[in-house]
Design an enzyme around this catalytic site. Structure first.
Site, short mmCIF file in Angstrom:
data_model
loop_
_atom_site.label_atom_id
_atom_site.label_comp_id
_atom_site.label_asym_id
_atom_site.label_seq_id
_atom_site.Cartn_x
_atom_site.Cartn_y
_atom_site.Cartn_z
N ASN A 11 3.51 1.99 -2.47
CA ASN A 11 3.72 2.47 -3.84
C ASN A 11 3.07 3.85 -3.94
O ASN A 11 1.84 3.95 -3.97
CB ASN A 11 3.08 1.47 -4.81
CG ASN A 11 3.13 1.95 -6.25
OD1 ASN A 11 3.76 2.96 -6.57
ND2 ASN A 11 2.44 1.23 -7.13
N LYS A 13 3.09 5.84 -6.38
CA LYS A 13 2.63 6.15 -7.74
C LYS A 13 3.05 7.57 -8.14
O LYS A 13 4.09 8.03 -7.71
CB LYS A 13 1.11 5.92 -7.84
CG LYS A 13 0.71 4.52 -7.34
CD LYS A 13 -0.68 4.10 -7.71
CE LYS A 13 -0.94 2.68 -7.21
NZ LYS A 13 -2.25 2.16 -7.54
N HIS A 97 3.78 -3.50 -12.72
CA HIS A 97 2.53 -3.05 -12.10
C HIS A 97 1.44 -2.98 -13.17
O HIS A 97 1.72 -2.62 -14.31
CB HIS A 97 2.73 -1.68 -11.43
CG HIS A 97 1.59 -1.30 -10.57
ND1 HIS A 97 0.43 -0.78 -11.08
CD2 HIS A 97 1.41 -1.40 -9.21
CE1 HIS A 97 -0.42 -0.56 -10.07
NE2 HIS A 97 0.15 -0.93 -8.93
N GLU A 99 -0.74 -0.87 -13.77
CA GLU A 99 -0.87 0.44 -14.43
C GLU A 99 0.17 0.58 -15.54
O GLU A 99 -0.08 1.22 -16.57
CB GLU A 99 -0.75 1.56 -13.38
CG GLU A 99 -2.03 1.64 -12.55
CD GLU A 99 -1.82 2.13 -11.13
OE1 GLU A 99 -0.75 2.69 -10.82
OE2 GLU A 99 -2.74 1.92 -10.31
N GLU A 169 -1.87 -8.47 -7.36
CA GLU A 169 -2.75 -7.30 -7.34
C GLU A 169 -3.87 -7.50 -8.36
O GLU A 169 -3.68 -7.22 -9.55
CB GLU A 169 -1.96 -6.04 -7.70
CG GLU A 169 -0.85 -5.72 -6.72
CD GLU A 169 -0.53 -4.22 -6.68
OE1 GLU A 169 -0.46 -3.68 -5.59
OE2 GLU A 169 -0.38 -3.60 -7.76
N GLY A 175 -7.30 0.68 -6.16
CA GLY A 175 -7.86 2.02 -6.11
C GLY A 175 -9.37 2.07 -6.16
O GLY A 175 -9.97 3.13 -6.36
N SER A 215 -6.48 -1.95 -2.56
CA SER A 215 -7.33 -1.38 -1.51
C SER A 215 -7.03 -1.93 -0.11
O SER A 215 -7.95 -2.15 0.68
CB SER A 215 -8.81 -1.56 -1.87
OG SER A 215 -9.10 -0.90 -3.08
#
Ligand code: 13P
Length: 251
Positions: A11, A13, A97, A99, A169, A175, A215
């Site tokens: 991904n 992003k 996702h 985010e 996730e 991250g 990660s």
């Protein structure tokens, strides 16, 4: 793992211009062209999809998008539909996702609509679920996942499910360099597979691929991939560099 083909998905992003995306895809293609037993997907930004599609062509790297809107076309400024993604060369689309849930108001309800739109267009949805740090600390991990699966997959039939991928996730691992421990990952993946079995039956539970994201790096991927219910990885940061991503693909 049963007979599930591993899927390593990148991904990207909101990173890389068109030129940068093309260059990365070209290098990656060189590095992984001999990989046969693992499925590979990269998801650049919308503006790079058609460019990257030209680079990867019919190779062993598939193209994915990072979002989709559920209408086919219409006055929806700024949105992109399933048929548009397909015509840009996409086979996969990442949906829900964290985010998007956190910054763009995505809910289990919009996730559900997007999954329907994706499968209708012939795209394979990669449906993201996962708890925040606060939810884990309050021991709400499983109730959060229950709801994300129940509402997110509501009304879908078995056929549609067969071409769905789940991605666990944990938000606190994205991250942050803080990977969930193998025990935590296996516990959740086993739980998710069990949820799928209860709702959709044994067949689907055996075949559905459940990826881990958060990660994932070259030095922790093999430990994760060795777990019985982990069928692949959804990789953010480490997918941006062809070197590190190819190492993950060759776990
Ligand atoms: P990182 O690999 O950078 O933690 O990101 C994970 C992710 O969000 C993939 O979708």
């Amino acid at each position: 793992m049963e007979e599930r083909t591993p899927l390593i998905a990148g991904n990207w992003k909101m990173y890389k211009t068109g030129n940068e995306a093309v260059e990365t895809a070209e290098k990656l293609l060189e590095l992984v062209s001999d990989v046969e037993t693992t499925d590979i997907m990269i998801a650049p930004t919308f503006t790079s999809l058609a460019l990257v599609s030209k680079v990867i062509g019919n190779s062993n790297i598939a193209l994915g998008a990072q979002n989709i809107y559920w209408e086919k076309e219409g006055a929806f400024t700024g949105e992109i539909s399933g048929p548009m993604l397909v015509s840009a060369g996409c086979q996969y689309v990442i949906i829900g996702h964290s985010e998007r849930r956190q910054y763009f108001g995505e809910t289990n309800n919009t996730v559900n609509k997007k999954i329907f739109a994706a499968t209708k267009s012939g795209l394979i949805p990669i449906v993201c679920v996962g708890e925040t740090a606060a939810e884990r600390n309050e021991e709400k991990t499983f109730s959060v996942l229950d709801k994300q699966i129940e509402k997110g997959l509501e009304g879908l039939t078995l056929d549609e499910h067969q071409s769905i991928v789940l991605a666990y996730e944990p938000v606190w691992a994205i991250g942050t360099g803080k990977t969930a421990t193998p025990d935590q990952v296996q516990e959740v993946h086993f739980y998710l597979r069990d949820l799928i079995e209860k709702r959709f039956g044994n067949m689907l539970a055996k075949t559905i691929r459940i990826l881990y994201g958060g990660s994932v790096k070259p030095d922790n991927v093999s430990e994760l991939m060795a777990l019985p219910d982990i069928d692949g990885a959804l990789v953010g940061g480490a997918s941006l560099q062809p070197d590190s991503f190819s190492k993950i693909i060759n776990f």
